[in-house]
Design a protein around this motif. Sequence first.
Motif, PDB file in Angstrom:
ATOM      1  N   GLN A  32      23.376  26.789  42.559  1.00  0.00           N
ATOM      2  CA  GLN A  32      24.746  27.242  42.296  1.00  0.00           C
ATOM      3  C   GLN A  32      25.723  26.774  43.366  1.00  0.00           C
ATOM      4  O   GLN A  32      26.924  26.845  43.177  1.00  0.00           O
ATOM      5  N   GLN A  33      25.188  26.352  44.508  1.00  0.00           N
ATOM      6  CA  GLN A  33      26.035  25.884  45.605  1.00  0.00           C
ATOM      7  C   GLN A  33      25.928  24.360  45.669  1.00  0.00           C
ATOM      8  O   GLN A  33      24.840  23.825  45.845  1.00  0.00           O
ATOM      9  N   SER A  91      28.178  22.324  47.616  1.00  0.00           N
ATOM     10  CA  SER A  91      29.008  21.726  48.670  1.00  0.00           C
ATOM     11  C   SER A  91      28.277  20.582  49.372  1.00  0.00           C
ATOM     12  O   SER A  91      28.905  19.583  49.746  1.00  0.00           O
ATOM     13  N   THR A  97      26.526  26.992  32.774  1.00  0.00           N
ATOM     14  CA  THR A  97      27.308  27.469  33.908  1.00  0.00           C
ATOM     15  C   THR A  97      27.282  26.474  35.059  1.00  0.00           C
ATOM     16  O   THR A  97      28.282  26.270  35.746  1.00  0.00           O
ATOM     17  N   THR A 118      29.884  23.786  34.902  1.00  0.00           N
ATOM     18  CA  THR A 118      31.232  24.281  35.199  1.00  0.00           C
ATOM     19  C   THR A 118      31.384  24.502  36.704  1.00  0.00           C
ATOM     20  O   THR A 118      32.439  24.210  37.281  1.00  0.00           O
ATOM     21  N   GLN A 119      30.324  25.024  37.332  1.00  0.00           N
ATOM     22  CA  GLN A 119      30.368  25.230  38.779  1.00  0.00           C
ATOM     23  C   GLN A 119      30.516  23.897  39.514  1.00  0.00           C
ATOM     24  O   GLN A 119      31.235  23.804  40.513  1.00  0.00           O
ATOM     25  N   LYS A 146      34.129  22.732  39.338  1.00  0.00           N
ATOM     26  CA  LYS A 146      34.981  23.526  40.240  1.00  0.00           C
ATOM     27  C   LYS A 146      34.758  23.112  41.695  1.00  0.00           C
ATOM     28  O   LYS A 146      35.710  22.878  42.436  1.00  0.00           O
ATOM     29  N   GLN A 147      33.493  22.995  42.069  1.00  0.00           N
ATOM     30  CA  GLN A 147      33.208  22.712  43.482  1.00  0.00           C
ATOM     31  C   GLN A 147      33.544  21.267  43.863  1.00  0.00           C
ATOM     32  O   GLN A 147      33.857  20.997  45.018  1.00  0.00           O
ATOM     33  N   ARG A 166      36.205  19.623  42.768  1.00  0.00           N
ATOM     34  CA  ARG A 166      37.652  19.657  43.038  1.00  0.00           C
ATOM     35  C   ARG A 166      37.969  20.482  44.287  1.00  0.00           C
ATOM     36  O   ARG A 166      38.779  20.072  45.116  1.00  0.00           O
ATOM     37  N   ASP A 167      37.309  21.647  44.410  1.00  0.00           N
ATOM     38  CA  ASP A 167      37.562  22.504  45.576  1.00  0.00           C
ATOM     39  C   ASP A 167      37.222  21.789  46.878  1.00  0.00           C
ATOM     40  O   ASP A 167      37.830  22.046  47.913  1.00  0.00           O
ATOM     41  N   ASN A 168      36.212  20.925  46.836  1.00  0.00           N
ATOM     42  CA  ASN A 168      35.779  20.251  48.060  1.00  0.00           C
ATOM     43  C   ASN A 168      36.417  18.874  48.236  1.00  0.00           C
ATOM     44  O   ASN A 168      35.871  18.018  48.935  1.00  0.00           O
ATOM     45  N   GLY A 169      37.529  18.676  47.586  1.00  0.00           N
ATOM     46  CA  GLY A 169      38.346  17.501  47.886  1.00  0.00           C
ATOM     47  C   GLY A 169      38.034  16.228  47.132  1.00  0.00           C
ATOM     48  O   GLY A 169      38.536  15.166  47.499  1.00  0.00           O
ATOM     49  N   LEU A 223      38.968  26.281  32.663  1.00  0.00           N
ATOM     50  CA  LEU A 223      38.821  26.130  34.113  1.00  0.00           C
ATOM     51  C   LEU A 223      39.919  25.196  34.648  1.00  0.00           C
ATOM     52  O   LEU A 223      39.934  24.013  34.320  1.00  0.00           O
ATOM     53  N   PRO A 224      40.820  25.686  35.484  1.00  0.00           N
ATOM     54  CA  PRO A 224      41.905  24.819  35.968  1.00  0.00           C
ATOM     55  C   PRO A 224      41.391  23.553  36.651  1.00  0.00           C
ATOM     56  O   PRO A 224      41.993  22.494  36.538  1.00  0.00           O
ATOM     57  N   GLU A 225      40.259  23.675  37.364  1.00  0.00           N
ATOM     58  CA  GLU A 225      39.718  22.507  38.081  1.00  0.00           C
ATOM     59  C   GLU A 225      39.205  21.423  37.128  1.00  0.00           C
ATOM     60  O   GLU A 225      38.964  20.294  37.543  1.00  0.00           O
ATOM     61  N   ALA A 285      29.564  23.459  55.506  1.00  0.00           N
ATOM     62  CA  ALA A 285      29.199  23.985  54.179  1.00  0.00           C
ATOM     63  C   ALA A 285      28.066  25.001  54.313  1.00  0.00           C
ATOM     64  O   ALA A 285      28.067  26.051  53.653  1.00  0.00           O
ATOM     65  N   PHE A 334      31.049  31.358  32.035  1.00  0.00           N
ATOM     66  CA  PHE A 334      31.359  31.314  33.459  1.00  0.00           C
ATOM     67  C   PHE A 334      32.755  31.878  33.692  1.00  0.00           C
ATOM     68  O   PHE A 334      33.690  31.552  32.954  1.00  0.00           O
ATOM     69  N   SER A 369      40.779  30.659  40.226  1.00  0.00           N
ATOM     70  CA  SER A 369      41.167  29.454  40.950  1.00  0.00           C
ATOM     71  C   SER A 369      42.320  29.768  41.884  1.00  0.00           C
ATOM     72  O   SER A 369      43.387  30.188  41.430  1.00  0.00           O
ATOM     73  N   THR A 374      40.605  28.184  48.045  1.00  0.00           N
ATOM     74  CA  THR A 374      39.303  27.502  47.980  1.00  0.00           C
ATOM     75  C   THR A 374      39.454  25.977  47.980  1.00  0.00           C
ATOM     76  O   THR A 374      38.454  25.268  47.962  1.00  0.00           O
ATOM     77  N   ARG A 375      40.694  25.476  47.983  1.00  0.00           N
ATOM     78  CA  ARG A 375      40.914  24.029  47.952  1.00  0.00           C
ATOM     79  C   ARG A 375      40.807  23.437  49.359  1.00  0.00           C
ATOM     80  O   ARG A 375      41.594  23.778  50.248  1.00  0.00           O
ATOM     81  N   ALA A 376      39.839  22.564  49.560  1.00  0.00           N
ATOM     82  CA  ALA A 376      39.631  21.968  50.881  1.00  0.00           C
ATOM     83  C   ALA A 376      40.637  20.856  51.142  1.00  0.00           C
ATOM     84  O   ALA A 376      41.065  20.164  50.222  1.00  0.00           O
ATOM     85  N   TYR A 424      36.207  17.971  55.503  1.00  0.00           N
ATOM     86  CA  TYR A 424      37.073  18.790  54.643  1.00  0.00           C
ATOM     87  C   TYR A 424      36.750  20.270  54.845  1.00  0.00           C
ATOM     88  O   TYR A 424      35.583  20.664  54.824  1.00  0.00           O
ATOM     89  N   THR A 476      32.195  30.110  43.898  1.00  0.00           N
ATOM     90  CA  THR A 476      31.228  29.496  42.963  1.00  0.00           C
ATOM     91  C   THR A 476      31.390  29.997  41.535  1.00  0.00           C
ATOM     92  O   THR A 476      30.878  29.378  40.608  1.00  0.00           O
TER      93      THR A 476
END
Lengths: 370, 289
Positions: free
Chosen positions: A202-203, A205, A226, A229-230, A233-234, A236-239, A258-260, B9, B118, B122, B126-128, B136, B211
């Motif tokens: 699930q992680q 990064s 799921t 989808t995770q 998200k991750q 986009r969140d991680n750049g 999901l916005p990402e 991380a 899910f 957002s 959480t945005r790096a 990052y 997550t």
Amino acid sequence: MINRRTLLAGVATCFAVPTLLRAETEPYVLGTLFPMTGLLAELGGVYTNAVALALDHITADGRLKRPIVLRTQDSQSTPQGGAVGMSKLVNVDRAICVLTGITGVIKAAEPIGTRAKVMMLNGGGVGPDLAGLSPYLWNVIPLANQELPTALGWMKAAGKKRVALIYLDDPLGNAMLKGLRELLPGIGGALVGEFSAAPSAQQFSAIVAKVRETNPDAVYVASYGTQQTQIFKQLRDNGITQQIITYSVGGTPSVATLPEADGLLFTSQAADWSKPDARTQRFVEGWRSKYKSDPTTYAQNYYNGALLFSEMIARLEPAGVPIDGERLRESIQNGEYELVGGKARFANNGVVGMPIQLNQVKNSKFQKVG
Amino acid sequence: MLLAQLAIAGLQTGMLYALTAAGFALIFGATRIFHVAHGATFVLAGYAFLESVGLGLHWTVATLVSLFVAIVFGLLLDVLVYRPIQRHDGSFFTVFVASFGVSIAAQNLLQFIFGGGFVSLSLPLTRASQVLPGLYIAPVLWVVLGVTVLVFGSITLFLERTNAGLGLRALAQNPELVRAYGLSSRKLSALAFGLGSALVVPGSILAAITTGLQPADSAHVMLISLAAAIVGGIGSLRGAALAGLLLGLVENLVVSVVDTQWSQAASFLVLFGFIIFRPSGLLGKASQS
């Protein structure tokens, strides 16, 4: 005077007549083996809704002499759950046809269905090795290797030559890895990174950090449920700002919201909800009215699956032959069927031939882009 | 720079694991009840937060709603499930099965109400963004760090400096003696469940925004909690925090040398290592908090 032979014949008739009468009046048992719990439960809900809508329409049409009854089993999104569920459907419920999905689940359940000569219709699993897996397994969804050329066509046109792959370490993910390794050089591209994820992860990064190191032009994701989808998200969140692309599983409702995932590209079979033919319009309007949303290609596939089952029966009934998995197999092998999306004809390896399109998630909606 | 990125991380993942495991470690440490439904509390708290925010409530109010749901669920389990079983001399296994059953029922109820998909929130948090070439960091890292220090600092102070905290520690070590001193083990047990359930809320909210959540997550949460509780030393809150951090760091750093799919396996290798070579965990019985 009644002799012994007449007496025995009479007794045999007493036992046989109710059985024959019952066979004439017993409903056709359609089974579903969907992921109703576990990590892919969202998909199970979509599949079930589609079958329910198709059964509404089949019942309203009244074309069949006997009704169709539905028997459901939860595959729990796991191969083990799939094997147990299929066993119950064929041995206890006596289903003659089972609608199923998810590559790993199908591969576990298939030997049980094949042994019992039960027709299996897949509308959700896209692992290329489902082709030719069993003479009783038929895919109403194009498999991933049929989708990849469309994705690669876009990569070539957009000049995205360096591709990083994040894939689930299962039959589907490994098939995608093989496909990209083989096909990318053909467009002058290269797979610059291959990152597998365990099914329970699930992680992501750490994976994202490694993806960034490869400096790709595009990131292809081959997971589902799921987890997929995770990953979106991750990423986009991680750049990661590069284009993300995936296969038909991108058409899941929670991806749209999901916005990402905005801007995500995904391939799927051709699905034009504005197509004017009566069958497509009945499906689309029925779905919108019953579920207050637009249908997805998964809904289309399982609606088609149930429709195909009833159509095969409708063609077999006039011949007066007993309808079982074997007859259904012969029927699908030799026929062409009018389904939502157009005419469907199946290859001998159980794969449906359908055009593929490229879609994009834009403002929480799916739209065709090529 | 890859190693630094993986360490960052790992730190964030580890702190989330520590927050996830804290409640389970406290409840198990004090009551010796194998509270499998801890995973369900985590998911319920997360859904309560997300739904409250979805209804337009401010995040502080949503956090309070989440706290309320978690505490009430924990207390109800103690009063309606565990206590009746223990009154009838229910074995450890009976309690475990009952808790497992509640966990599955809660998961199915959540799925029935909210669907199996899910859910997440957002946020810009959480945005790096790039802080150094190739490194990052998302602002949520500092939030996780602050919350972890605050939660573990407060709970350690509570356990060491208050009578109720001392009572909880005494309950863990000798319930008979607690009763002999006139303290109510029933009240202390309720306190453990209330506090332990409240402790899942920060981890649950932070997991929801980083997550995402889904009803079937409770099993994963339990797996992490159990691993951290064992590696840290059964019953030790500080041990669980350190173990969560260790597991998160191992899970992330290991991908610099092995294939990415082995990251989770590596952290469970650490767990097996502890079970075989140091069964008492990082901060075993002698140094329980």
